[in-house]
Motif scaffolding. Structure first.
Motif, short mmCIF file in Angstrom:
data_model
loop_
_atom_site.label_atom_id
_atom_site.label_comp_id
_atom_site.label_asym_id
_atom_site.label_seq_id
_atom_site.Cartn_x
_atom_site.Cartn_y
_atom_site.Cartn_z
N SER A 1 5.71 16.95 -6.56
CA SER A 1 6.26 15.63 -6.86
C SER A 1 5.19 14.85 -7.60
N SER A 2 5.57 13.67 -8.09
CA SER A 2 4.59 12.93 -8.89
C SER A 2 3.38 12.58 -8.01
N SER A 3 2.22 12.49 -8.66
CA SER A 3 0.98 12.27 -7.90
C SER A 3 0.72 10.78 -7.74
N SER B 1 -3.28 6.04 -4.13
CA SER B 1 -4.40 6.90 -3.77
C SER B 1 -4.52 8.00 -4.82
N ALA B 2 -5.76 8.40 -5.11
CA ALA B 2 -6.01 9.41 -6.13
C ALA B 2 -5.65 10.78 -5.56
N THR B 3 -4.33 11.04 -5.42
CA THR B 3 -3.89 12.32 -4.86
C THR B 3 -3.15 13.12 -5.91
N VAL C 1 0.86 -1.19 0.00
CA VAL C 1 0.00 0.00 0.00
C VAL C 1 0.89 1.23 0.00
N GLY C 2 0.86 1.98 -1.11
CA GLY C 2 1.72 3.16 -1.29
C GLY C 2 2.88 2.79 -2.20
N TYR C 3 3.01 3.53 -3.32
CA TYR C 3 4.12 3.27 -4.26
C TYR C 3 5.00 4.51 -4.35
N GLY C 4 5.33 5.03 -3.16
CA GLY C 4 6.31 6.12 -3.09
C GLY C 4 7.69 5.49 -3.08
N TRP C 5 8.66 6.20 -2.50
CA TRP C 5 10.04 5.69 -2.53
C TRP C 5 10.15 4.39 -1.77
N CYS C 6 9.50 4.30 -0.61
CA CYS C 6 9.59 3.05 0.17
C CYS C 6 8.82 1.93 -0.52
N GLU D 1 3.09 4.05 -12.82
CA GLU D 1 4.46 3.51 -12.74
C GLU D 1 4.42 2.06 -12.22
N ALA D 2 3.62 1.83 -11.19
CA ALA D 2 3.51 0.47 -10.62
C ALA D 2 3.00 -0.49 -11.68
#
Ligand code: NAI
Length: 440
Positions: free
Chosen positions: A256-258, A249-251, A224-229, A265-266
């Motif tokens: 930075s990238s949304s 999440s639709a943010t 859950v979450g495809y940021g840097w971590c 990307e995922a």
């Protein structure tokens, strides 16, 4: 004697001198091992020993107190600083390291603290009148602003290690309450590109495996979450043979990238992307890495498979809605260290790791990031502390990017320690990249 005095303050008065001795001996071995693999800090420490850029400065620290952190703290002491250190999380202190460091500085930390003990330790750090703070998650700076405003007069500035801490600081700044300059260490390229991605990627999986000793290959893992971590975790899981589902999440993030870009990307990275509601019934393991709240919540627990494992890698323990999990359960039982089984009212079991706290750092199953990774992150910390000591008085309150020279220096030293020297651009290339006249 100083060490024994501090150990008593740390709550170790109940164990014998013999036990303290063996704990401290083990801590010293762990520190030596870390030290021998941290070339960036070694090079900074050598310079600090000669130049003493932190002479007489009080530094207050709230970081996960484990072996790599110990080497950062020793580096700062080598620069002439007085150190008072607490943990930034009630579960993540390595007692052997706290014990060994207590011979060299004031330490207020031990493993498995209650919430009240945790905050008392932060109060003890504040009582040392810190001039520079180092936080991981912003608790120290937050406490200074909310309960000890008078102590802020001493503070030249602070450094913040993690994404969640930066978000809190930016919110404080935009509300006009942040009173000191803080260096956004997390946002240095030498930090997040490596620490959040490769460090969290490896150590979160290591933390899950050392708590459960189960297999990753063939499992369906929901990240859950495809940021840097999250990117780091998901891509390492794929390498181990997991089928990876990513939730985003639709943010629309500023600067930075949304969430939309990260979800795309995922998908291009070969993961399935879906909503948490759809993923809940598929996952064997769920890992949260968002810095957000209740990303796995009541309705999701009900849909999960019997034996589903939940782990969190985000900074705070509220990414998984623990109250909802409790209310949907008849009972809970600790079945292994850092492993709790929740018997749900629907007849299924859910396994929660590390009480929903950082699974890669919860003692004793989590060892935190690999040493070389923390060498880079803490190299940035040490140089930012030096920067604040030299320049902090000139800075207004706010959240500051790490100067590019510091960021580049850390990456260069890390490369050189691996024997990698980059080609310098030729004069012709330097000129070419600065001109707009030549085409084709
Ligand atoms: P990031 O900002 O790069 O990524 C977070 C991602 O989560 C974003 O893509 C965001 O769109 C997504 N997200 C937010 N709410 C969501 C929701 N409800 N559902 C699905 N996705 C959602 O942050 P980064 O650097 O990856 O850090 C994440 C967390 O991990 C932070 O709390 C940070 O402090 C912590 N952290 C933990 C470390 C560890 O050792 N375990 C190391 C470094 C950071």
């Amino acid at each position: 004697m100083r060490g024994v005095f501090n150990l008593a303050k740390m709550g170790f008065e109940k164990i014998s001198r013999m036990e303290i001795h063996s704990l401290v001996t083990e801590g010293k071995k762990r520190l030596s091992w870390a030290e021998s693999n941290m070339p960036v800090l070694a090079s900074i420490r050598q310079r600090f020993e000669n130049e003493k850029p932190l002479q007489g400065i009080n530094i207050g620290v709230a970081l996960h107190l484990e072996k790599k952190t110990g080497i950062l703290l020793r580096t700062l002491v080598a620069g002439g600083a007085h150190l008072s250190a607490a943990s930034c999380n009630p579960l993540t202190t390595d007692d052997s390291i706290a014990g060994a460091l207590a011979e060299e500085m004031d330490v207020f930390a031990w493993a498995n603290q209650t919430e009240a003990e945790y905050y008392n330790c932060l109060e003890s750090v504040i009582a040392s009148k810190p001039q520079i703070t180092i936080d991981d998650g912003c608790d120290l700076i937050y406490l200074l602003h909310t309960k000890h405003a008078e102590a802020l007069d001493n503070v030249i500035g602070g450094c913040e290690e993690t994404t969640t801490g930066i978000l809190r600081l930016e919110a404080m700044h935009s509300d006009g309450v942040l009173k000191v300059p803080v260096m956004a260490v997390n946002n240095a390229h030498s930090k997040y590109l490596f620490d959040n991605r490769y460090g969290t990627g490896q150590s979160v999986i290591e933390g899950i495996l050392s708590a459960t000793n189960t297999l990753i290959a063939g499992k369906t893992v929901v990240v859950v979450g495809y940021g840097w971590c999250g990117r780091g975790i998901a891509n390492r899981l794929k390498g181990l043979g997991a089928k990876v589902i990513v939730i985003e999440s639709a943010t629309t993030n500023k600067g930075s990238s949304s969430g939309y870009h990260r979800a795309l990307e995922a998908s291009y990275d070969g993961c399935w992307v879906m909503s948490m509601k759809d993923a809940a019934s598929h996952g064997d393991i769920f890992i949260t890495a968002t810095g957000n709240k209740h990303v796995i919540s009541g309705e999701h627990f009900s849909q999960m498979k019997d034996g589903a494992v939940l782990a969190n890698s985000g900074h705070f323990n509220h990414e998984i809605d623990l109250d909802a999990l409790e209310s949907k359960s008849e009972s809970k039982e600790t079945i292994l260290t850092n492993v709790e089984k929740y018997a749900m009212k629907n007849g299924k079991n859910i396994i929660l790791l590390a009480q929903g706290r950082l699974v890669n750092l919860a003692q004793p199953t989590g060892q935190g990031h690999p040493i070389e990774i923390m060498d880079g992150s803490f190299g940035v910390q040490a140089l930012c502390v030096e920067y604040l000591a030299k320049r902090g008085d000139d800075l207004k309150s706010g959240v500051y990017n790490v100067p590019i020279e510091i960021d580049n220096d850390v990456a260069r030293i890390a490369l050189e320690s691996q024997g990698i020297i980059l080609d310098k651009p030729t004069d012709e290339q330097e000129k070419y990249t600065k001109t707009w006249k030549e085409g084709t």
